[in-house]
Design an enzyme around this catalytic site. Structure first.
Site, short mmCIF file in Angstrom:
data_model
loop_
_atom_site.label_atom_id
_atom_site.label_comp_id
_atom_site.label_asym_id
_atom_site.label_seq_id
_atom_site.Cartn_x
_atom_site.Cartn_y
_atom_site.Cartn_z
N HIS A 1 -26.18 17.41 -16.92
CA HIS A 1 -25.08 18.12 -17.58
C HIS A 1 -25.19 19.63 -17.40
O HIS A 1 -24.18 20.32 -17.31
CB HIS A 1 -25.04 17.75 -19.06
CG HIS A 1 -24.44 16.39 -19.31
ND1 HIS A 1 -23.28 16.21 -20.03
CD2 HIS A 1 -24.83 15.16 -18.91
CE1 HIS A 1 -22.98 14.92 -20.09
NE2 HIS A 1 -23.92 14.26 -19.41
N GLY B 1 -24.55 26.57 -12.90
CA GLY B 1 -25.25 25.40 -12.41
C GLY B 1 -26.54 25.14 -13.18
O GLY B 1 -26.57 25.23 -14.41
N ASP C 1 -29.07 26.30 -14.64
CA ASP C 1 -29.58 27.60 -15.12
C ASP C 1 -30.07 27.57 -16.55
O ASP C 1 -30.54 28.57 -17.08
CB ASP C 1 -28.49 28.67 -14.98
CG ASP C 1 -27.22 28.37 -15.78
OD1 ASP C 1 -27.16 27.29 -16.43
OD2 ASP C 1 -26.29 29.20 -15.77
N SER D 1 -30.19 3.22 -14.93
CA SER D 1 -31.17 2.15 -15.07
C SER D 1 -32.04 2.35 -16.30
O SER D 1 -32.59 1.38 -16.84
CB SER D 1 -32.06 2.09 -13.82
OG SER D 1 -33.15 1.23 -13.99
N ASP E 1 -24.88 6.11 -27.29
CA ASP E 1 -24.60 6.20 -28.72
C ASP E 1 -23.11 6.32 -29.01
O ASP E 1 -22.66 5.90 -30.07
CB ASP E 1 -25.27 7.44 -29.31
CG ASP E 1 -26.66 7.16 -29.83
OD1 ASP E 1 -27.03 5.99 -29.96
OD2 ASP E 1 -27.39 8.13 -30.08
N ASP F 1 -28.31 -1.74 -18.75
CA ASP F 1 -28.81 -2.93 -18.08
C ASP F 1 -29.85 -3.58 -18.97
O ASP F 1 -30.14 -3.09 -20.07
CB ASP F 1 -29.33 -2.62 -16.66
CG ASP F 1 -30.70 -1.96 -16.63
OD1 ASP F 1 -31.24 -1.62 -17.70
OD2 ASP F 1 -31.23 -1.76 -15.53
N ASP G 1 -35.53 0.35 -12.31
CA ASP G 1 -35.44 -0.73 -11.34
C ASP G 1 -33.98 -0.94 -10.95
O ASP G 1 -33.10 -0.21 -11.38
CB ASP G 1 -36.07 -2.01 -11.90
CG ASP G 1 -35.37 -2.51 -13.17
OD1 ASP G 1 -34.27 -2.01 -13.50
OD2 ASP G 1 -35.93 -3.40 -13.84
#
Length: 380
Positions: free
Chosen positions: A69, A85, A87, A196, A201, A213, A220
């Site tokens: 993010h 970016g 930073d 993975s 929430d 998953d 995995d």
């Protein structure tokens, strides 16, 4: 004579090069390739001891999400005014970016990382990227990520609207990712392997710690397999915005069923990304190597890599993979797959024995202590 002169010049160049790469002993006894890396050893140890605890838990998951993010807050088309970016701006400006709708939940990771900024002489951008690299080493099977240090402090927060959301269509997500970091469709799929080990929430606010998953504490390929299974229901009160039908909605107490993000389901089936998606199933080495490469690209968005210092030796060796092949969850088979790539045969996989799959709420090392297993929100 000319040969002797050339030989002398080569010898001098080798000597200078060796001097530039002379390793140094840090005040704490660690050995680094550059003195500037010394500060990150103590930060690493502090993060492992007082945040991650050697567990692939929520702090590890959330730190990885925050790194994404932070970095994607950048735009080639709009220029520096859109954001810097990778930073560290969410930590430096905690009253701005964490309040963006797409960033719901990152305030938690900002809060738990901020004290480390005050305790160590590092920038907020370096803190975020190192925390992501260190945290994921506690997830069995994860790759060892590169870490470059030396990011300057952020100048301003990024603007709203740069983080893709799960309800966005694939065309708009791919366009945003190309503008934000020159990511190809295949690289976006590689980034999504972070799901993975991610949980949600906020897509369904009535349930917490909902995984994507059936093995959320192991890095995995189950995520790429299970996202291609037909959806049958919702683990909570769905459908909610950004949510699609899940193949494993069964819940029991703290063990909450699997949640499928709308965007994940679309990426798995879109002609631009389906074959990359399928290629990762039961090919953990490929998935890990591609994720390692794309995370190195993500970590320097908005930065000049030539001005950063490679301190990758600070990152611990990750926990080894569990070496369990991808399998259909109990009760599922090839008949439940919605295959979208036909240029390559679908992998031949076995099915787990037993009753319908229940997904554990906590990492095994936490002994099912739900109070220690609050969740994070998956990106994209």
């Amino acid at each position: 004579m000319l040969f002797q002169t050339l030989l002398s010049l080569v010898t001098l160049a080798v000597s200078v090069n060796a001097a530039n790469y002379k390793r140094v002993t840090c005040p704490d006894g660690n050995v680094a390739s550059n003195e500037a890396c010394c500060v990150f050893f103590s930060l690493r140890d502090d993060l492992q001891a007082n945040l991650f605890g050697g567990v692939c838990g929520e702090e590890a998951h959330e730190s990885l999400r925050l790194a994404f993010h932070d970095a994607i807050g950048f735009s080639k088309s709009m220029g520096p005014s859109a954001g810097g970016g990778a930073d560290g701006s969410p930590i430096t400006f905690p009253d701005v970016e964490p309040n963006f709708p797409a960033n719901l939940g990152i305030a938690d990771s900002v809060d738990f990382l901020t004290p480390f900024l005050g305790a160590h002489n590092v920038s907020s951008g370096d803190l975020i990227q190192l925390a992501a690299a260190v945290g994921i080493t506690n997830c069995p099977g994860a790759p060892r990520l590169e870490f470059l240090g030396g990011r300057p402090p952020p100048i301003a927060p990024s603007i709203i609207g740069l983080v893709p959301e799960p309800q966005d269509n694939i065309t708009s997500i791919l366009a945003r990712m190309e503008d934000g970091g020159s990511f190809s469709p295949a690289e976006v799929v590689a980034l999504l392997s972070s799901h993975s080990i991610a949980r949600s929430d906020h897509v369904d606010p009535t349930i917490q710690a909902v995984p994507f998953d059936s093995t959320p504490f192991v890095y995995d390929t189950q995520f790429f397999l299970e996202t291609l299974l037909k959806g049958t229901g919702f683990p909570g009160t769905g459908p909610n915005t950004g949510e699609a039908l899940s193949p494993l909605p069964l819940s029991s107490g703290e063990n909450v069923g699997e949640l499928r993000l709308q965007s994940d389901g679309l990426f798995a089936r879109d002609s631009r990304t389906a074959c990359t998606w399928q290629s990762f199933i039961n090919n953990e080495k490929l998935m890990a190597s591609q994720f390692q490469a794309v995370m190195a690209k993500l970590a320097v968005i908005g930065q000049n890599p030539s001005k950063l210092i490679d301190c990758s030796e600070v990152v611990p060796e990750p926990l080894p993979a569990v070496n369990k092949p991808a399998t259909y969850p109990a009760g599922k088979s090839k008949a439940d797959i919605q295959q979208s790539c036909f240029s390559e045969p679908f992998p031949t996989l076995s099915t787990d024995p037993g009753k319908a799959t229940l997904i554990p709420h906590c990492p095994p090392s936490q002994g099912g202590d739900a109070d220690d297993c609050d969740s994070d929100e998956g990106s994209l």
